[in-house]
Motif scaffolding. Structure first.
Motif, PDB file in Angstrom:
ATOM      1  N   THR A  64       0.803  -1.223   0.000  1.00 26.52           N
ATOM      2  CA  THR A  64       0.000   0.000   0.000  1.00 26.52           C
ATOM      3  C   THR A  64       0.836   1.272   0.000  1.00 26.52           C
ATOM      4  OG1 THR A  64      -1.976   0.997   1.017  1.00 26.52           O
ATOM      5  CG2 THR A  64      -0.207   0.273   2.508  1.00 26.52           C
ATOM      6  N   MET A  65       2.174   1.157  -0.077  1.00 30.71           N
ATOM      7  CA  MET A  65       3.030   2.322   0.123  1.00 30.71           C
ATOM      8  C   MET A  65       3.643   2.955  -1.120  1.00 30.71           C
ATOM      9  SD  MET A  65       2.570   2.472   3.316  1.00 30.71           S
ATOM     10  CE  MET A  65       3.726   3.696   3.905  1.00 30.71           C
ATOM     11  N   PRO A  66       3.800   2.278  -2.287  1.00 33.84           N
ATOM     12  CA  PRO A  66       4.422   2.962  -3.432  1.00 33.84           C
ATOM     13  C   PRO A  66       3.420   3.918  -4.090  1.00 33.84           C
ATOM     14  CG  PRO A  66       3.777   0.726  -4.062  1.00 33.84           C
ATOM     15  CD  PRO A  66       3.430   0.872  -2.611  1.00 33.84           C
ATOM     16  N   GLY A  67       3.821   4.693  -5.076  1.00 28.86           N
ATOM     17  CA  GLY A  67       5.123   4.749  -5.660  1.00 28.86           C
ATOM     18  C   GLY A  67       5.424   6.209  -6.024  1.00 28.86           C
ATOM     19  N   GLY A  68       6.684   6.509  -6.167  1.00 23.49           N
ATOM     20  CA  GLY A  68       7.117   7.878  -6.400  1.00 23.49           C
ATOM     21  C   GLY A  68       7.111   8.296  -7.853  1.00 23.49           C
ATOM     22  N   VAL A  69       7.200   9.614  -8.060  1.00 24.20           N
ATOM     23  CA  VAL A  69       7.282  10.201  -9.393  1.00 24.20           C
ATOM     24  C   VAL A  69       8.250  11.372  -9.332  1.00 24.20           C
ATOM     25  CG1 VAL A  69       5.204  11.581  -8.901  1.00 24.20           C
ATOM     26  CG2 VAL A  69       6.011  11.337 -11.260  1.00 24.20           C
ATOM     27  N   ALA A  70       9.030  11.532 -10.403  1.00 19.37           N
ATOM     28  CA  ALA A  70       9.964  12.662 -10.497  1.00 19.37           C
ATOM     29  C   ALA A  70       9.733  13.406 -11.798  1.00 19.37           C
ATOM     30  CB  ALA A  70      11.411  12.165 -10.426  1.00 19.37           C
ATOM     31  N   LEU A  71       9.773  14.731 -11.719  1.00 18.40           N
ATOM     32  CA  LEU A  71       9.765  15.593 -12.890  1.00 18.40           C
ATOM     33  C   LEU A  71      11.155  16.192 -13.020  1.00 18.40           C
ATOM     34  CD1 LEU A  71       6.313  17.430 -12.599  1.00 18.40           C
ATOM     35  CD2 LEU A  71       6.879  15.327 -13.810  1.00 18.40           C
ATOM     36  N   LEU A  72      11.826  15.895 -14.123  1.00 18.98           N
ATOM     37  CA  LEU A  72      13.197  16.351 -14.328  1.00 18.98           C
ATOM     38  C   LEU A  72      13.457  16.481 -15.821  1.00 18.98           C
ATOM     39  CD1 LEU A  72      15.724  13.395 -14.053  1.00 18.98           C
ATOM     40  CD2 LEU A  72      13.253  13.029 -14.148  1.00 18.98           C
ATOM     41  N   ASP A  73      14.418  17.300 -16.167  1.00 18.98           N
ATOM     42  CA  ASP A  73      14.849  17.426 -17.563  1.00 18.98           C
ATOM     43  C   ASP A  73      16.163  16.656 -17.700  1.00 18.98           C
ATOM     44  OD1 ASP A  73      15.481  18.132 -20.124  1.00 18.98           O
ATOM     45  OD2 ASP A  73      15.689  20.285 -19.726  1.00 18.98           O
ATOM     46  N   TYR A  74      16.056  15.339 -17.922  1.00 11.86           N
ATOM     47  CA  TYR A  74      17.247  14.493 -17.840  1.00 11.86           C
ATOM     48  C   TYR A  74      18.218  14.738 -18.987  1.00 11.86           C
ATOM     49  CZ  TYR A  74      16.088  11.128 -21.562  1.00 11.86           C
ATOM     50  OH  TYR A  74      15.852  10.524 -22.772  1.00 11.86           O
ATOM     51  N   ASN A  75      17.717  15.241 -20.146  1.00 11.64           N
ATOM     52  CA  ASN A  75      18.581  15.439 -21.312  1.00 11.64           C
ATOM     53  C   ASN A  75      18.814  16.904 -21.642  1.00 11.64           C
ATOM     54  OD1 ASN A  75      15.969  15.937 -22.081  1.00 11.64           O
ATOM     55  ND2 ASN A  75      15.987  14.632 -23.885  1.00 11.64           N
ATOM     56  N   ASN A  76      18.395  17.790 -20.735  1.00 13.61           N
ATOM     57  CA  ASN A  76      18.642  19.232 -20.865  1.00 13.61           C
ATOM     58  C   ASN A  76      18.154  19.809 -22.198  1.00 13.61           C
ATOM     59  OD1 ASN A  76      19.757  19.298 -18.330  1.00 13.61           O
ATOM     60  ND2 ASN A  76      21.878  19.529 -18.999  1.00 13.61           N
ATOM     61  N   GLY A 441       2.079   9.277  -4.684  1.00 13.99           N
ATOM     62  CA  GLY A 441       3.085  10.302  -4.937  1.00 13.99           C
ATOM     63  C   GLY A 441       2.513  11.485  -5.698  1.00 13.99           C
ATOM     64  N   ALA A 442       3.154  12.638  -5.566  1.00 11.65           N
ATOM     65  CA  ALA A 442       2.761  13.828  -6.329  1.00 11.65           C
ATOM     66  C   ALA A 442       4.002  14.670  -6.573  1.00 11.65           C
ATOM     67  CB  ALA A 442       1.704  14.647  -5.589  1.00 11.65           C
ATOM     68  N   ALA A 443       4.173  15.082  -7.830  1.00 14.94           N
ATOM     69  CA  ALA A 443       5.286  15.955  -8.205  1.00 14.94           C
ATOM     70  C   ALA A 443       4.739  17.125  -8.999  1.00 14.94           C
ATOM     71  CB  ALA A 443       6.325  15.195  -9.026  1.00 14.94           C
ATOM     72  N   PHE A 444       5.449  18.270  -8.930  1.00 17.77           N
ATOM     73  CA  PHE A 444       4.934  19.533  -9.437  1.00 17.77           C
ATOM     74  C   PHE A 444       5.931  20.180 -10.385  1.00 17.77           C
ATOM     75  CE2 PHE A 444       3.399  18.475  -5.266  1.00 17.77           C
ATOM     76  CZ  PHE A 444       2.031  18.669  -5.352  1.00 17.77           C
ATOM     77  N   GLY A 445       5.412  20.734 -11.483  1.00 14.74           N
ATOM     78  CA  GLY A 445       6.246  21.418 -12.455  1.00 14.74           C
ATOM     79  C   GLY A 445       5.424  21.809 -13.668  1.00 14.74           C
ATOM     80  N   ASP A 446       6.017  22.603 -14.532  1.00 17.52           N
ATOM     81  CA  ASP A 446       5.338  23.119 -15.724  1.00 17.52           C
ATOM     82  C   ASP A 446       5.681  22.220 -16.915  1.00 17.52           C
ATOM     83  OD1 ASP A 446       4.215  24.551 -17.765  1.00 17.52           O
ATOM     84  OD2 ASP A 446       5.386  26.371 -17.435  1.00 17.52           O
ATOM     85  N   SER A 509       6.915  16.456  -0.508  1.00 15.74           N
ATOM     86  CA  SER A 509       5.808  15.620  -0.950  1.00 15.74           C
ATOM     87  C   SER A 509       5.914  14.242  -0.292  1.00 15.74           C
ATOM     88  CB  SER A 509       5.779  15.526  -2.480  1.00 15.74           C
ATOM     89  OG  SER A 509       4.601  14.914  -2.949  1.00 15.74           O
ATOM     90  N   TYR A 510       5.707  13.176  -1.059  1.00 16.62           N
ATOM     91  CA  TYR A 510       5.824  11.809  -0.568  1.00 16.62           C
ATOM     92  C   TYR A 510       6.428  10.970  -1.683  1.00 16.62           C
ATOM     93  CZ  TYR A 510       4.399   7.061   0.799  1.00 16.62           C
ATOM     94  OH  TYR A 510       4.391   5.720   1.101  1.00 16.62           O
ATOM     95  N   LEU A 511       7.607  10.427  -1.449  1.00 20.20           N
ATOM     96  CA  LEU A 511       8.305   9.545  -2.384  1.00 20.20           C
ATOM     97  C   LEU A 511       8.738  10.221  -3.676  1.00 20.20           C
ATOM     98  CD1 LEU A 511       6.013   6.346  -2.339  1.00 20.20           C
ATOM     99  CD2 LEU A 511       8.062   6.732  -0.980  1.00 20.20           C
ATOM    100  N   SER A 512       8.559  11.518  -3.805  1.00 23.23           N
ATOM    101  CA  SER A 512       8.616  12.153  -5.120  1.00 23.23           C
ATOM    102  C   SER A 512       9.592  13.307  -5.183  1.00 23.23           C
ATOM    103  CB  SER A 512       7.211  12.628  -5.512  1.00 23.23           C
ATOM    104  OG  SER A 512       6.309  11.535  -5.550  1.00 23.23           O
TER     105      SER A 512
END
Length: 559
Positions: A64-76, A441-446, A509-512
């Protein structure tokens, strides 16, 4: 998680008490028409992820505990990409040695590259992220440029061994966990990069939930078997890794004082709450008091939540702390804390009084009435309408998948909470979603670079929900920090724009992990003054900045 208390003792009295008093109910906003949502939910093309938590009759807590999310620009390339952490296959009962079938593509973590047309392409295998190891059940993700090479790296937490992926700058990642010495072990949950000693290198904090394994798992409840409350299992310590600057880390958990306190840690967030120039840590603990680690500026921390007034509820009750955000909600320049919890334990709001203490402000902010019947996880304070005040988003969904059979007044699937900030008081508005879910999980970005913040929320057993902000007429400014003497991400900087303050971080947040860019709504104002206190101690001011732009601010080479 459940705290073992009789839920009837914590029932949401304010709503029931005002039923015969119509005017009081209107004053509380119970009968008011909800304002129009800033969001609409969409499913972008190519984003085909499903969070597989594998619930079983054994009621293993990890399910009942997962899961995370990430917002990132991995390749710039200027576009936010999405990394999603998967759970794993759980058998009933689980055989030893534990194997979660993570080599099966159904249970891979996934990296989705955003394309120019707003669609997403699964690049997991191409990026070298497909092997999560069979002994791991996925939990969360942290993002930070730990080697200051200009490309964001990934740290993935698990029940089992954690993994550090170095971004090679060519669209691929390399598992450097063994070399870096950050495998941890046990049941890791959230993690975050931050520079606790201001040496210009990002360190790493990993929260751990409890001492638990499937062999020693058990179910609770009477007629209905349920997941057990956290106090049924021993507490454990979180881990602090110091960045050595050569690609390796040293476990300083004991030396720093982080390991002096055992807990049941879930969410973690960072900010400098006493304005001494050093980043402090807030840990959301489940079924017990919360932890506020004060940075002593000598490489050590002292846990001060109880004396600071940020450990318990106003009436001295422990919290079922899940997610946490450590930002300034009332524009007084000081970081406040909001902790999400289970139903009938209203979300904890701790207002920073500016003298090293916090005051419990859940009722004053309106969050008491908004959260009394809900279970909160991922959380963020972001200005969704760009009016200059940070609004609140919470991913919601009960921990017990059979809660409605136990208590029909509660729900396993819930809509997230979106509450707009009116000068420090929050008012619920429509989220734009009609699909209740077990949000985590919750992640924030444009996501579409239009100057308006979006949200990605993970859902147990289903695809993520994407909340696209349809924007408006208010002005905005998005700032990217480029540290030189400080860490390259600028994590730990205090940034003030036209009376608003944000603390640079991707954690909370949580996991994110959220977009590292800093978002400021400017309302009707078309210019901005930027004031930055860098972790190195450098102070920088930029005047007469035009609104409605993405701006990179580089730290001066000399103080």
């Amino acid at each position: 998680m459940l705290n073992g208390e009789d839920p009837k003792l914590l029932t949401a009295i304010p709503r029931a008490a005002c039923i015969p008093i119509f005017l009081s109910c209107i004053a509380l906003g119970l009968f008011a028409t909800a304002p129009v949502s800033p969001f609409e939910t969409k499913s972008p093309r190519g984003l085909d992820f499903v969070l597989r938590n594998s619930p079983t009759a054994q009621k293993y807590l990890i399910e009942t505990m997962p899961g995370g999310v990430a917002l990132l620009d991995y390749n710039n390339d200027g576009l936010l990409d999405i990394f999603l952490v998967n759970g794993g296959r759980v058998t009933s009962p689980m055989r030893l040695p534990e194997n979660f079938d993570r080599k099966n593509p159904l249970y891979w973590n996934r990296l989705y590259r955003q394309d120019r047309d707003g669609s997403f392409t699964d690049v997991t295998e191409k990026a070298g992220l497909s092997n999560a190891e069979d002994g791991n059940y996925g939990m969360g993700v942290a993002v930070g440029d730990y080697d200051n090479d200009g490309f964001p790296d990934l740290y993935v937490t698990s029940y089992g061994k954690n993994v550090l992926y170095h971004n090679n700058g060519d669209g691929t990642f390399t598992d450097v966990t063994a070399k870096a010495g950050v495998a941890a072990g046990g049941w890791s949950v959230s993690a975050g990069f931050f520079d606790y000693d201001n040496d210009g290198k990002l360190d790493l904090l990993v929260t751990r939930y409890m001492e638990w394994d499937t062999k020693h798992s058990k179910t609770c409840g009477g007629e209905w078997h349920t997941y057990c409350p956290p106090e049924e299992f021993p507490a454990t310590t979180s881990i602090l890794y110091h960045n050595n600057g050569d690609g390796t880390f040293t476990d300083v958990s004991q030396k720093s004082g982080i390991a002096a306190k055992k807990g049941r840690a879930l969410g973690v967030a960072f900010a400098d709450y006493d304005d001494d120039g050093f980043t402090d840590i807030f840990v959301a603990n489940d079924g017990m008091q919360q932890y506020l680690y004060h940075n002593n500026r000598d490489g050590t921390f002292t846990e001060r939540a109880l004396e600071a007034g940020a450990a318990l509820s106003e009436d001295g009750r422990r919290l079922s702390g899940m997610g946490v955000v450590f930002q300034d909600y009332d524009n007084d320049g000081r970081p406040d804390v909001i902790v999400t919890e289970l139903p009938r334990e209203i979300y904890g709001v701790y207002h920073n009084e500016g003298n090293g203490t916090f005051s419990y402000s859940s009722l004053e902010t309106g969050l008491g009435i908004l959260s009394s019947g809900s279970s909160g996880w991922g959380v963020g304070l972001e200005d969704f309408d760009n009016d200059g005040w940070k609004d609140l988003f919470v991913a919601q969904g009960h921990v017990l998948d059979n809660v409605e059979q136990i208590d029909p007044s509660l729900h396993y699937w819930e809509l997230p909470l979106l509450a707009m900030n009116h000068h420090g008081r929050f008012e619920r508005v429509d989220t734009g979603s009609t699909s209740p879910a077990a949000g985590r999980g919750a992640a924030f970005g444009d996501l579409n670079n239009d100057g308006w913040q979006d949200v990605v929320m993970t859902v147990l057993g289903g695809p993520p929900q994407i909340f696209f902000n349809h924007g408006g007429k208010q002005h905005w400014l998005v700032i990217s920090l480029r540290g030189t003497r400080s860490n390259r991400d600028g994590f730990g900087a205090r940034v003030r724009v036209n009376g608003q303050t944000r603390f640079a971080t991707s954690s909370g947040s949580y996991l994110s992990s959220s977009d590292k860019r800093l978002y400021f709504g400017l309302g009707a104002v078309e210019t901005a003054k930027i004031e930055i206190a860098w972790p190195s101690g450098t102070r920088q001011t930029v005047n007469d900045v035009h609104a409605d732009q993405f701006l990179e601010v580089r730290e001066p080479e000399k103080p």
